[in-house]
Design a protein around this motif. Structure first.
Motif: not given
Length: 125
Positions: A36, A66, A107, A118
């Motif tokens: 993360r 998240i 991501y 995450a």
């Protein structure tokens, strides 16, 4: 128009993957990882079939922080069984599964958009 990723200092960014490891923010991590924006930690899952709610417990514990959890399934995308997906949703996690390379790229893009993303990334050769 600028299209370069805009990231804050100190954020965990995936720079490379392959050969059973990841280069994340100038540091190599051997094997699978949980990542993360604030940290990257080792993850014991090496195959998609070993993915469980318990293996994702660190993210379950912070589900309210998240927005989306990306699952990097390895060298190919895998189907998340509806029961497993619903179990995670019941714990507050929205997941999106794809091959590990796509998960790394997604991501980074979501992170650059200041999303609370995450990822659970299974290492690939």
């Amino acid at each position: 128009m600028e299209v370069t990723l805009q990231l804050k200092d100190g954020q965990q960014v995936v720079e490379k993957y392959g050969n059973g490891r990841f280069l994340i923010s100038d540091h190599y991590h051997e094997g699978s990882v949980l990542i993360r924006s604030e940290e990257t930690v080792p993850w014991t899952v090496t195959k998609f079939k070993d993915l469980t709610v318990e293996s994702l417990q660190p993210f379950v514990d912070m589900a309210d922080q998240i927005e989306v959890l990306l699952i990097g399934c390895g060298s190919k995308s895998e189907f998340i069984p509806p029961k497993f997906r619903e179990e995670l949703r019941g714990k507050g996690l929205v997941i999106d599964a794809m091959d590990t390379g796509a998960a790394c790229r997604t991501y980074n893009v979501l992170l650059s958009e200041n999303r609370t993303v995450a990822a659970a990334l299974i290492a690939v050769e």
